[in-house]
Write a protein that holds these residues in place. Structure first.
Motif, PDB file in Angstrom:
ATOM      1  N   MET A 256      -5.942 -42.880 144.902  1.00  0.00           N
ATOM      2  CA  MET A 256      -4.911 -42.341 145.790  1.00  0.00           C
ATOM      3  C   MET A 256      -5.539 -41.403 146.809  1.00  0.00           C
ATOM      4  O   MET A 256      -6.538 -40.772 146.547  1.00  0.00           O
ATOM      5  CB  MET A 256      -3.844 -41.584 144.989  1.00  0.00           C
ATOM      6  N   LYS A 257      -4.886 -41.371 147.975  1.00  0.00           N
ATOM      7  CA  LYS A 257      -5.350 -40.417 148.981  1.00  0.00           C
ATOM      8  C   LYS A 257      -4.694 -39.061 148.730  1.00  0.00           C
ATOM      9  O   LYS A 257      -3.576 -38.990 148.211  1.00  0.00           O
ATOM     10  CB  LYS A 257      -4.980 -40.941 150.371  1.00  0.00           C
TER      11      LYS A 257
ATOM     12  N   LEU B 123      -1.057 -38.272 149.550  1.00  0.00           N
ATOM     13  CA  LEU B 123       0.062 -38.739 148.720  1.00  0.00           C
ATOM     14  C   LEU B 123       0.738 -37.568 147.997  1.00  0.00           C
ATOM     15  O   LEU B 123       1.910 -37.643 147.620  1.00  0.00           O
ATOM     16  CB  LEU B 123      -0.425 -39.789 147.706  1.00  0.00           C
TER      17      LEU B 123
ATOM     18  N   GLU C 131     -10.101 -40.118 149.364  1.00  0.00           N
ATOM     19  CA  GLU C 131      -9.634 -40.849 148.182  1.00  0.00           C
ATOM     20  C   GLU C 131      -9.981 -40.107 146.874  1.00  0.00           C
ATOM     21  O   GLU C 131     -11.138 -39.788 146.628  1.00  0.00           O
ATOM     22  CB  GLU C 131     -10.308 -42.232 148.199  1.00  0.00           C
TER      23      GLU C 131
ATOM     24  N   GLY D 283      -8.704 -44.442 140.834  1.00  0.00           N
ATOM     25  CA  GLY D 283      -7.941 -44.289 142.064  1.00  0.00           C
ATOM     26  C   GLY D 283      -6.444 -44.506 141.933  1.00  0.00           C
ATOM     27  O   GLY D 283      -5.716 -44.397 142.905  1.00  0.00           O
ATOM     28  N   ILE D 284      -5.989 -44.835 140.719  1.00  0.00           N
ATOM     29  CA  ILE D 284      -4.561 -45.091 140.517  1.00  0.00           C
ATOM     30  C   ILE D 284      -3.940 -43.995 139.651  1.00  0.00           C
ATOM     31  O   ILE D 284      -4.295 -43.848 138.486  1.00  0.00           O
ATOM     32  CB  ILE D 284      -4.337 -46.472 139.855  1.00  0.00           C
TER      33      ILE D 284
ATOM     34  N   LEU E   1      -2.158 -53.595 138.935  1.00  0.00           N
ATOM     35  CA  LEU E   1      -2.425 -52.706 140.070  1.00  0.00           C
ATOM     36  C   LEU E   1      -3.888 -52.776 140.517  1.00  0.00           C
ATOM     37  O   LEU E   1      -4.179 -52.661 141.710  1.00  0.00           O
ATOM     38  CB  LEU E   1      -2.064 -51.258 139.696  1.00  0.00           C
TER      39      LEU E   1
ATOM     40  N   ARG F 159      -5.243 -53.350 144.286  1.00  0.00           N
ATOM     41  CA  ARG F 159      -6.214 -52.534 145.029  1.00  0.00           C
ATOM     42  C   ARG F 159      -7.324 -53.392 145.622  1.00  0.00           C
ATOM     43  O   ARG F 159      -7.753 -53.180 146.746  1.00  0.00           O
ATOM     44  CB  ARG F 159      -6.803 -51.460 144.111  1.00  0.00           C
TER      45      ARG F 159
ATOM     46  N   ILE G 113      -1.779 -48.050 152.336  1.00  0.00           N
ATOM     47  CA  ILE G 113      -1.235 -48.510 151.066  1.00  0.00           C
ATOM     48  C   ILE G 113      -1.641 -47.585 149.928  1.00  0.00           C
ATOM     49  O   ILE G 113      -2.744 -47.044 149.927  1.00  0.00           O
ATOM     50  CB  ILE G 113      -1.720 -49.969 150.812  1.00  0.00           C
ATOM     51  N   GLU G 114      -0.716 -47.342 149.001  1.00  0.00           N
ATOM     52  CA  GLU G 114      -1.023 -46.608 147.774  1.00  0.00           C
ATOM     53  C   GLU G 114      -0.441 -47.380 146.607  1.00  0.00           C
ATOM     54  O   GLU G 114       0.673 -47.903 146.707  1.00  0.00           O
ATOM     55  CB  GLU G 114      -0.377 -45.209 147.796  1.00  0.00           C
ATOM     56  N   PHE G 115      -1.194 -47.436 145.514  1.00  0.00           N
ATOM     57  CA  PHE G 115      -0.654 -48.045 144.297  1.00  0.00           C
ATOM     58  C   PHE G 115      -0.555 -46.981 143.223  1.00  0.00           C
ATOM     59  O   PHE G 115      -1.445 -46.148 143.086  1.00  0.00           O
ATOM     60  CB  PHE G 115      -1.583 -49.159 143.804  1.00  0.00           C
ATOM     61  N   LEU G 116       0.524 -47.022 142.481  1.00  0.00           N
ATOM     62  CA  LEU G 116       0.598 -46.106 141.349  1.00  0.00           C
ATOM     63  C   LEU G 116       1.390 -46.688 140.192  1.00  0.00           C
ATOM     64  O   LEU G 116       2.231 -47.569 140.360  1.00  0.00           O
ATOM     65  CB  LEU G 116       1.142 -44.740 141.773  1.00  0.00           C
ATOM     66  N   ARG G 117       1.062 -46.150 139.009  1.00  0.00           N
ATOM     67  CA  ARG G 117       1.738 -46.563 137.784  1.00  0.00           C
ATOM     68  C   ARG G 117       2.929 -45.667 137.549  1.00  0.00           C
ATOM     69  O   ARG G 117       2.823 -44.447 137.677  1.00  0.00           O
ATOM     70  CB  ARG G 117       0.769 -46.370 136.619  1.00  0.00           C
TER      71      ARG G 117
END
Lengths: 61, 234
Positions: free
Chosen positions: A1-2, A5, A29, A49-50, B79, B83, B95-99
């Motif tokens: 994630m940046k 966010l 990031e 990154g998630i 996810l 990415r 774009i952002e991915f999250l759980r």
């Protein structure tokens, strides 16, 4: 994630603010780290990154 | 949640796109992407949230068209694929991915212009709760699809590994009204169910799809359609 966010992310439990702790970053990031609920004290990990914003009762790990 | 465990394994996530969108499956993919684009266009610089984004096939498509988009899913395996796809397409900056849990979204009220979910409600055990939460974080639009009861989907459902929830028109109207949304537009398609298109050879898929859309354009076809797309306003 940046890091940007953080402006919109909030604690899924009560929508309160989160605090970011960075362990590894690549420019903007965030690769590894965690988000901590400023009210709930709950910890949400950032892995590969998630960010994982699953509430604690839905986490398997 | 019916797909919760099944979709979380790495093998399922890695094989997901190839399995789902080979052969006639590509016709489904194309139709679904058209449904999303028609409902969400103009998309440039819009703030978008996709619920149950999976491997990000819509997420990446919309980022490529200029949306500022967040994809949320329960599965980290899916996810990770998303990415990868975003990197390959060069859209990581949009774009952002999250759980996360679709019933408890980590976003403030009214943040997004559009919130949408494709192939999500057929796996939802508490659809009213999910739709209300999508509505909470959207200030303009909520878009989703359902699989319909009284359609060929009823037969196909028996074959699925994870089960699938089918909806009647009255139920969808109740859900939309209950969430405080207003129906702006609805379209209905696929008299023949998705499973059929995944099984038949490429050369036949186009012909069956033509017949399907021809029947689908009639009132009977509308009544028999296995998929509906619901475009609602907050």
């Amino acid at each position: 994630m940046k890091e940007s966010l953080m402006e919109i992310l909030c604690d899924p439990l009560d929508k309160s603010e989160l605090e970011l702790e960075v362990e590894e970053r690549d420019g903007e990031e965030i690769i590894e780290g965690r988000l901590i609920g400023t009210v709930t004290g709950e910890e949400y990990p950032i892995e590969d990154g998630i960010p994982n914003l699953l509430p604690p009762d839905m986490r398997d790990d | 949640m019916k797909g919760e465990e099944w979709y979380q394994t790495d093998e399922v996530a890695q094989a997901y796109d190839a399995k789902r969108f080979s052969r006639g499956g590509r016709l489904i993919d194309r139709r679904e992407k058209r449904a999303v684009l028609e409902a969400l266009t103009p998309i440039e610089d819009r703030r978008v949230l996709e619920i149950a984004c999976g491997t990000g096939r819509f997420t990446v498509m919309l980022a490529e068209r200029g949306a500022d988009i967040v994809g949320l899913d329960i599965s980290s395996a899916m996810l990770s694929q998303g990415r990868e796809k975003a990197r390959a397409a060069g859209v990581t900056d949009r774009i952002e991915f999250l759980r996360g849990d679709a019933a408890r979204l980590p976003f403030p009220d009214d943040h997004f212009d559009t919130v949408f979910a494709m192939r999500f409600f057929h796996l939802a055990d508490t659809p009213a709760k999910f739709l209300a939460e999508m509505c909470r974080v959207s200030k303009e639009q909520v878009f989703f699809d359902t699989f319909n009861d009284r359609s060929t989907r009823v037969l196909y459902n028996w074959l699925l590994p994870m089960g699938s929830r089918l909806y009647g028109r009255e139920e969808v109207d109740r859900l939309i009204g209950g969430a405080g949304l207003e129906l702006a537009d609805a379209s209905h398609d696929f008299v023949l169910p998705y499973g059929f298109y995944r099984k038949i050879p490429n050369q036949l898929a186009g012909a069956f799809r033509s017949a399907d859309t021809a029947i689908g354009d009639t009132p009977l076809g509308n009544a028999l359609a296995s998929v509906s797309y619901w475009n609602t306003r907050v």
